[in-house]
Design a protein around this motif. Structure first.
Motif, PDB file in Angstrom:
ATOM      1  N   THR A 199       0.728  -1.139   0.129  1.00  0.00           N
ATOM      2  CA  THR A 199       0.121  -0.005   0.153  1.00  0.00           C
ATOM      3  C   THR A 199       0.764   1.421  -0.217  1.00  0.00           C
ATOM      4  O   THR A 199       2.371   1.280   0.383  1.00  0.00           O
ATOM      5  N   MET A 200       0.591   2.100  -0.255  1.00  0.00           N
ATOM      6  CA  MET A 200       0.826   3.460  -0.089  1.00  0.00           C
ATOM      7  C   MET A 200       1.078   4.181   1.404  1.00  0.00           C
ATOM      8  O   MET A 200      -0.355   3.928   2.098  1.00  0.00           O
ATOM      9  N   PRO A 201       2.040   4.663   1.672  1.00  0.00           N
ATOM     10  CA  PRO A 201       2.507   5.338   3.300  1.00  0.00           C
ATOM     11  C   PRO A 201       1.535   6.406   3.146  1.00  0.00           C
ATOM     12  O   PRO A 201       1.653   7.176   2.405  1.00  0.00           O
ATOM     13  N   GLY A 202       0.353   6.474   4.568  1.00  0.00           N
ATOM     14  CA  GLY A 202       0.431   7.891   4.671  1.00  0.00           C
ATOM     15  C   GLY A 202      -0.027   8.212   6.170  1.00  0.00           C
ATOM     16  O   GLY A 202       0.941   9.243   6.137  1.00  0.00           O
ATOM     17  N   GLU A 203       0.488   7.428   6.830  1.00  0.00           N
ATOM     18  CA  GLU A 203       0.811   7.961   8.356  1.00  0.00           C
ATOM     19  C   GLU A 203       1.770   8.294   8.538  1.00  0.00           C
ATOM     20  O   GLU A 203       2.543   8.794   9.120  1.00  0.00           O
ATOM     21  N   GLU A 204       2.935   7.184   8.114  1.00  0.00           N
ATOM     22  CA  GLU A 204       4.315   6.982   8.502  1.00  0.00           C
ATOM     23  C   GLU A 204       4.918   8.307   7.281  1.00  0.00           C
ATOM     24  O   GLU A 204       5.823   8.969   8.174  1.00  0.00           O
ATOM     25  N   ILE A 205       3.930   8.616   6.231  1.00  0.00           N
ATOM     26  CA  ILE A 205       5.067  10.078   5.712  1.00  0.00           C
ATOM     27  C   ILE A 205       4.583  11.347   7.075  1.00  0.00           C
ATOM     28  O   ILE A 205       4.980  12.734   7.350  1.00  0.00           O
ATOM     29  N   MET A 232       6.736  13.813   9.357  1.00  0.00           N
ATOM     30  CA  MET A 232       6.789  15.549   8.715  1.00  0.00           C
ATOM     31  C   MET A 232       6.455  16.028   9.830  1.00  0.00           C
ATOM     32  O   MET A 232       6.516  17.245   9.964  1.00  0.00           O
ATOM     33  N   GLY A 233       6.143  15.176  11.202  1.00  0.00           N
ATOM     34  CA  GLY A 233       5.036  16.252  12.117  1.00  0.00           C
ATOM     35  C   GLY A 233       4.224  16.746  11.720  1.00  0.00           C
ATOM     36  O   GLY A 233       3.830  17.818  12.400  1.00  0.00           O
ATOM     37  N   ALA A 234       3.373  16.738  10.732  1.00  0.00           N
ATOM     38  CA  ALA A 234       1.910  17.419  10.526  1.00  0.00           C
ATOM     39  C   ALA A 234       0.941  16.344  11.550  1.00  0.00           C
ATOM     40  O   ALA A 234      -0.326  16.787  10.124  1.00  0.00           O
ATOM     41  N   GLU A 235       0.555  16.076  11.949  1.00  0.00           N
ATOM     42  CA  GLU A 235      -0.808  15.579  12.996  1.00  0.00           C
ATOM     43  C   GLU A 235      -1.160  16.202  13.612  1.00  0.00           C
ATOM     44  O   GLU A 235      -1.249  17.491  13.888  1.00  0.00           O
ATOM     45  N   GLY A 236      -2.436  15.865  13.103  1.00  0.00           N
ATOM     46  CA  GLY A 236      -3.587  17.209  13.012  1.00  0.00           C
ATOM     47  C   GLY A 236      -3.286  18.688  12.534  1.00  0.00           C
ATOM     48  O   GLY A 236      -4.590  19.424  12.720  1.00  0.00           O
ATOM     49  N   THR A 237      -2.415  18.351  11.060  1.00  0.00           N
ATOM     50  CA  THR A 237      -2.747  19.603  10.427  1.00  0.00           C
ATOM     51  C   THR A 237      -3.484  19.454   8.978  1.00  0.00           C
ATOM     52  O   THR A 237      -4.228  17.995   8.375  1.00  0.00           O
ATOM     53  N   GLY A 238      -4.052  19.867   8.075  1.00  0.00           N
ATOM     54  CA  GLY A 238      -5.328  19.979   7.156  1.00  0.00           C
ATOM     55  C   GLY A 238      -4.227  19.471   6.245  1.00  0.00           C
ATOM     56  O   GLY A 238      -4.999  18.000   5.987  1.00  0.00           O
ATOM     57  N   TRP A 239      -2.139  19.287   5.449  1.00  0.00           N
ATOM     58  CA  TRP A 239      -2.100  18.262   4.717  1.00  0.00           C
ATOM     59  C   TRP A 239      -2.245  17.124   5.582  1.00  0.00           C
ATOM     60  O   TRP A 239      -1.720  15.838   4.866  1.00  0.00           O
ATOM     61  N   GLY A 240      -1.977  17.109   6.848  1.00  0.00           N
ATOM     62  CA  GLY A 240      -1.449  15.899   6.992  1.00  0.00           C
ATOM     63  C   GLY A 240      -2.267  14.962   6.748  1.00  0.00           C
ATOM     64  O   GLY A 240      -2.595  13.564   6.719  1.00  0.00           O
ATOM     65  N   LYS A 241      -3.856  15.664   7.184  1.00  0.00           N
ATOM     66  CA  LYS A 241      -5.446  14.749   6.802  1.00  0.00           C
ATOM     67  C   LYS A 241      -5.656  14.526   5.433  1.00  0.00           C
ATOM     68  O   LYS A 241      -5.655  13.201   5.110  1.00  0.00           O
ATOM     69  N   PHE A 242      -4.998  15.363   4.860  1.00  0.00           N
ATOM     70  CA  PHE A 242      -5.554  15.068   3.123  1.00  0.00           C
ATOM     71  C   PHE A 242      -3.946  13.933   3.574  1.00  0.00           C
ATOM     72  O   PHE A 242      -4.700  12.654   2.258  1.00  0.00           O
ATOM     73  N   ALA A 243      -3.216  13.652   3.020  1.00  0.00           N
ATOM     74  CA  ALA A 243      -2.055  12.158   2.903  1.00  0.00           C
ATOM     75  C   ALA A 243      -2.613  11.623   3.258  1.00  0.00           C
ATOM     76  O   ALA A 243      -1.721  10.397   2.920  1.00  0.00           O
ATOM     77  N   VAL A 244      -3.507  11.706   4.876  1.00  0.00           N
ATOM     78  CA  VAL A 244      -3.586   9.935   5.117  1.00  0.00           C
ATOM     79  C   VAL A 244      -4.926   9.459   4.176  1.00  0.00           C
ATOM     80  O   VAL A 244      -4.957   8.407   4.568  1.00  0.00           O
ATOM     81  N   ASP A 245      -6.270  10.652   3.986  1.00  0.00           N
ATOM     82  CA  ASP A 245      -7.182  10.306   3.293  1.00  0.00           C
ATOM     83  C   ASP A 245      -7.234  10.636   1.903  1.00  0.00           C
ATOM     84  O   ASP A 245      -8.334  10.115   1.001  1.00  0.00           O
ATOM     85  N   GLN A 246      -5.962  11.041   1.287  1.00  0.00           N
ATOM     86  CA  GLN A 246      -6.474  11.274  -0.735  1.00  0.00           C
ATOM     87  C   GLN A 246      -6.674   9.769  -0.819  1.00  0.00           C
ATOM     88  O   GLN A 246      -6.176   8.692  -0.085  1.00  0.00           O
ATOM     89  N   MET A 247      -7.078  10.196  -1.959  1.00  0.00           N
ATOM     90  CA  MET A 247      -7.854   9.232  -2.515  1.00  0.00           C
ATOM     91  C   MET A 247      -6.888   8.094  -3.143  1.00  0.00           C
ATOM     92  O   MET A 247      -6.869   6.285  -3.172  1.00  0.00           O
ATOM     93  N   LEU A 248      -5.258   9.091  -3.770  1.00  0.00           N
ATOM     94  CA  LEU A 248      -3.995   7.573  -3.789  1.00  0.00           C
ATOM     95  C   LEU A 248      -3.980   6.889  -2.640  1.00  0.00           C
ATOM     96  O   LEU A 248      -3.141   5.544  -2.705  1.00  0.00           O
TER      97      LEU A 248
END
Length: 277
Positions: free
Chosen positions: A47-53, A57-73
């Motif tokens: 699978t593609m990593p989301g939470e790992e990225i 990046m220390g992006a927990e709780g950010t809009g970009w962080g949610k995008f990285a985890v939830d995005q279609m890819l």
């Protein structure tokens, strides 16, 4: 940086030690087209990593962080099919065929802007063309290009894992979110056959929720801009290196289409990371 400037010699050197696999500081690098093709089909195992990225990046709780985890890819299974299906109708053969005049008009408009300058910068042309077509698809006003393009550049670099840039990455993401949110509000629910209309209809029908609608629009803008721009630049680089191919492309349209497909195989503008499940 030398690898980023010209990776092919390094890949050739790696292949002398192993025909398709090399080690790197972020994991294993697959260097064979056939091996990549085989691996990319292992959807149930990789699978593609989301939470790992997001963690790197220390992006927990950010809009970009949610995008990285939830995005279609990053999604898989039913959710991936649902998200992809929300926009697939807009990219059917009939709709794609109707886009060709838009693409031609966009090319002509950009060339008309360059003509009085007496010079031509292909990289700048390549950066303008895809995003203007995407704006036309979405019915977005061109006067917002100057605002949106820098944020698309930032978003395109956001998965380079440069932790020190997280601040500007999040600011750029929030700017893109506001842009698509305003587009949706301005369009309303009047209906239509355009890309944005189809996706708003999917949202109204409950196929995708409000957040997914905005994330998909950001993904399409970013992917349409970054990958197409880089494909065009890589293609021109290959044509300059092989002028005989360049000349034949001008004379043989079917051959030209095959060259574009081969360019995608030979030097893709995109890469992907897979992790085991």
């Amino acid at each position: 940086k030398p690898f980023g400037d010209d990776p092919l010699p390094y890949i050739a050197q790696a292949r002398q030690q192993h025909p398709w696999l090399a080690a790197s500081d972020i994991g294993y690098l697959v260097t064979s087209y056939r091996a990549i093709d085989d691996i990319m089909r292992l959807d149930t195992k990789l699978t593609m990593p989301g939470e790992e990225i997001v963690g790197i990046m220390g992006a927990e709780g950010t809009g970009w962080g949610k995008f990285a985890v939830d995005q279609m890819l990053v999604s898989s299974g039913e959710r991936h099919a649902r998200l992809r299906g929300s926009a697939s109708a807009a990219f059917g053969p009939g709709n794609v065929k109707r886009l060709r005049p838009v693409m031609r008009e966009t090319v002509s408009a950009i060339l008309d802007e360059w003509a009085p300058k007496g010079r031509f910068d292909f990289a700048e042309f390549a950066a303008q063309f895809p995003v203007r077509v995407m704006f036309a698809l979405l019915g977005a006003p061109l006067d917002r290009l100057e605002e949106v393009v820098p944020n698309l550049e930032i978003h395109g670099e956001s998965f380079n894992l440069e932790v020190e840039k997280m601040g500007i990455i999040e600011a750029g993401y929030q700017s893109l979110w506001r842009f698509v949110d305003e587009l949706i509000a301005e369009r309303g629910t009047a209906g239509g056959e355009g890309l944005l209309d189809v996706m708003i209809a999917a949202n109204s029908a409950g196929q995708i929720d409000d957040t997914e609608l905005r994330q998909l629009l950001i993904l399409m803008l970013a992917a349409g801009y970054d990958t197409t721009k880089n494909l065009l630049i890589l293609l021109m680089h290959s044509m300059i290196a092989h002028p005989e191919v360049y000349q034949r492309c001008a004379d043989d349209f079917d051959y030209c289409k095959r060259v574009v497909k081969e360019q995608l195989r030979f030097a893709t503008p995109s890469n992907t990371i897979r992790t085991g499940t």
